[in-house]
Design an enzyme around this catalytic site. Structure first.
Site, PDB file in Angstrom:
ATOM      1  N   SER A 109       0.853  -1.193   0.000  1.00 28.91           N
ATOM      2  CA  SER A 109       0.000   0.000   0.000  1.00 28.91           C
ATOM      3  C   SER A 109       0.889   1.244   0.000  1.00 28.91           C
ATOM      4  CB  SER A 109      -0.873   0.021   1.265  1.00 28.91           C
ATOM      5  OG  SER A 109      -1.304   1.353   1.502  1.00 28.91           O
TER       6      SER A 109
ATOM      7  N   HIS B 157      -1.116  -1.331  -4.191  1.00 24.91           N
ATOM      8  CA  HIS B 157      -2.408  -1.034  -3.542  1.00 24.91           C
ATOM      9  C   HIS B 157      -2.485   0.469  -3.345  1.00 24.91           C
ATOM     10  CE1 HIS B 157      -5.942  -2.004  -1.075  1.00 24.91           C
ATOM     11  NE2 HIS B 157      -5.499  -1.148  -0.173  1.00 24.91           N
TER      12      HIS B 157
ATOM     13  N   ASP C 133      -4.517   3.528  -1.972  1.00 26.81           N
ATOM     14  CA  ASP C 133      -5.574   3.883  -1.010  1.00 26.81           C
ATOM     15  C   ASP C 133      -6.129   5.276  -1.243  1.00 26.81           C
ATOM     16  OD1 ASP C 133      -3.894   2.021   1.527  1.00 26.81           O
ATOM     17  OD2 ASP C 133      -5.894   1.625   0.712  1.00 26.81           O
TER      18      ASP C 133
ATOM     19  N   MET D 104      -8.713   8.101  -0.062  1.00 25.32           N
ATOM     20  CA  MET D 104      -9.526   8.519   1.086  1.00 25.32           C
ATOM     21  C   MET D 104     -10.001   9.954   0.865  1.00 25.32           C
ATOM     22  SD  MET D 104      -7.158   7.054   4.163  1.00 25.32           S
ATOM     23  CE  MET D 104      -6.426   5.415   4.050  1.00 25.32           C
TER      24      MET D 104
ATOM     25  N   HIS E 184      -8.295   1.113  -3.981  1.00 25.01           N
ATOM     26  CA  HIS E 184      -9.204   0.872  -2.852  1.00 25.01           C
ATOM     27  C   HIS E 184      -9.897   2.189  -2.527  1.00 25.01           C
ATOM     28  CE1 HIS E 184      -9.481  -0.038   1.774  1.00 25.01           C
ATOM     29  NE2 HIS E 184     -10.661   0.091   1.199  1.00 25.01           N
TER      30      HIS E 184
ATOM     31  N   MET F  13     -12.044   4.476  -0.465  1.00 24.74           N
ATOM     32  CA  MET F  13     -12.671   4.740   0.835  1.00 24.74           C
ATOM     33  C   MET F  13     -13.312   6.122   0.709  1.00 24.74           C
ATOM     34  SD  MET F  13      -9.514   3.242   3.039  1.00 24.74           S
ATOM     35  CE  MET F  13      -8.419   3.372   1.613  1.00 24.74           C
TER      36      MET F  13
ATOM     37  N   MET G 231     -11.123  -5.965   5.459  1.00 19.46           N
ATOM     38  CA  MET G 231     -10.323  -5.039   6.260  1.00 19.46           C
ATOM     39  C   MET G 231     -10.008  -5.683   7.603  1.00 19.46           C
ATOM     40  SD  MET G 231      -9.809  -2.454   4.369  1.00 19.46           S
ATOM     41  CE  MET G 231      -8.993  -1.424   5.586  1.00 19.46           C
TER      42      MET G 231
ATOM     43  N   GLY H  72      -8.643   4.128   7.202  1.00 17.09           N
ATOM     44  CA  GLY H  72      -8.308   5.545   7.408  1.00 17.09           C
ATOM     45  C   GLY H  72      -6.822   5.789   7.575  1.00 17.09           C
ATOM     46  N   PHE H  73      -6.123   4.799   8.124  1.00 19.80           N
ATOM     47  CA  PHE H  73      -4.694   5.052   8.392  1.00 19.80           C
ATOM     48  C   PHE H  73      -3.855   3.782   8.234  1.00 19.80           C
ATOM     49  CE2 PHE H  73      -5.356   9.308   9.832  1.00 19.80           C
ATOM     50  CZ  PHE H  73      -6.668   9.302  10.315  1.00 19.80           C
ATOM     51  N   GLY H  74      -2.582   3.979   7.881  1.00 21.78           N
ATOM     52  CA  GLY H  74      -1.649   2.858   7.875  1.00 21.78           C
ATOM     53  C   GLY H  74      -1.081   2.691   9.277  1.00 21.78           C
ATOM     54  N   GLY H  75      -0.336   1.609   9.471  1.00 22.53           N
ATOM     55  CA  GLY H  75       0.385   1.416  10.734  1.00 22.53           C
ATOM     56  C   GLY H  75      -0.458   0.986  11.913  1.00 22.53           C
TER      57      GLY H  75
ATOM     58  N   ASP I  32      -6.332  -6.631   4.240  1.00 28.93           N
ATOM     59  CA  ASP I  32      -5.788  -5.271   4.222  1.00 28.93           C
ATOM     60  C   ASP I  32      -5.807  -4.639   5.610  1.00 28.93           C
ATOM     61  OD1 ASP I  32      -6.779  -2.206   2.429  1.00 28.93           O
ATOM     62  OD2 ASP I  32      -4.977  -2.742   3.551  1.00 28.93           O
ATOM     63  N   GLY I  33      -4.597  -4.465   6.156  1.00 26.41           N
ATOM     64  CA  GLY I  33      -4.501  -3.735   7.422  1.00 26.41           C
ATOM     65  C   GLY I  33      -3.735  -4.510   8.472  1.00 26.41           C
ATOM     66  N   GLY I  34      -2.551  -3.995   8.828  1.00 24.80           N
ATOM     67  CA  GLY I  34      -1.788  -4.608   9.918  1.00 24.80           C
ATOM     68  C   GLY I  34      -1.138  -5.928   9.566  1.00 24.80           C
TER      69      GLY I  34
ATOM     70  N   SER J 244       2.893  -0.263   6.025  1.00 26.06           N
ATOM     71  CA  SER J 244       4.004   0.088   6.942  1.00 26.06           C
ATOM     72  C   SER J 244       5.010  -1.058   7.078  1.00 26.06           C
ATOM     73  CB  SER J 244       3.443   0.461   8.313  1.00 26.06           C
ATOM     74  OG  SER J 244       2.526  -0.538   8.755  1.00 26.06           O
TER      75      SER J 244
END
Ligand code: DX5
Ligand code: ZN
Length: 222
Positions: A11, A36, A38, A40, A70, A72, A141, A146-149, A179-181, A202
């Protein structure tokens, strides 16, 4: 239909935007298959990122790989059109952000892109029922968008397994993207649960050596 071939989709939300073209080149050279992207709008999610012109700039720069957009955003249809024109390969959106998800999905396909839906951690897989047979991909998800990391939400592992079974029972070629973490210490479990398409922001861009991380990812899932 079992899993599709494994795909690593970095991402770019966590990339160095002052050197975006180079960053994308480097991460692809490091072994990533997709990018990817993102999007927003500071309305559907509390953050504002990049628009269709950045997607077009990457295409004009010479990036030919799959751009996994993606959305959002709310509403979605106008941005579907703009991203298709800007060179998106697949476009996923959150069904609750569209007045008519069926129409939005048809719009993506009619414009020559591959359609997908996104399911947030607190939303039931039932939301997919009217549409799943015609999807190229489902994006689950594992953080709130809304945010990376952010940290991976472990309860999503059961959701991945449930969706894997649904896709296998349908016997359709539908990608299962997470997607995410996603990190080196959880990607094996995520893969064992049934995902075949892995977004990581991240975990890749916060490390010095992109190739090390992506090679490690692949050794843990293949
Ligand atoms: C979050 C985005 C994710 C995020 C992933 O709203 O949809 O793609 O950038 O970043 P990491 O891998 O750092 O959680
Ligand atoms: Zn994303």
């Amino acid at each position: 239909m079992a899993k599709q071939n494994n795909i690593i989709a970095p991402s770019i939300l966590s990339a160095d935007f002052a050197n975006l073209g180079k960053e994308v080149e480097n991460v692809l050279e490091a072994g990533a298959e997709w990018i990817h992207f993102d999007v927003m709008d500071n309305h559907f999610v509390p953050n504002l990122t990049i628009g269709p012109m950045v997607c077009k700039s990457l295409r004009d720069y010479g990036i030919e790989n799959h751009l996994d957009v993606h959305l959002m955003v709310e509403p979605v249809d106008d941005l579907i059109k703009m991203f298709a024109d800007a060179g998106a390969s697949s476009i996923t959106f959150h069904p609750e952000a569209s007045k008519d998800p069926e129409k939005s999905l048809s719009l993506i396909s009619d414009l020559g892109c591959k359609p997908g839906l996104v399911v947030n951690p607190d939303i039931s897989l039932d939301v997919l029922n009217p549409y799943i047979e015609d999807l190229y991909m489902v994006l689950l998800m594992s953080v709130f968008p809304g945010f990376g990391g952010q940290a991976f939400i472990p309860e999503v592992l059961d959701k991945i397994s449930e969706l894997r079974k649904t896709i296998d029972d349908l016997n359709k070629k539908i990608r299962l993207e997470i997607d995410g973490g996603v990190k080196v210490d959880n990607i094996s479990k995520i893969s064992e649960s049934g995902a075949d398409t892995f977004v990581a922001g991240s975990a890749i861009f916060n490390e010095e050596n992109y190739k090390d991380t992506i090679t490690k990812f692949k050794s843990l899932i293949d």
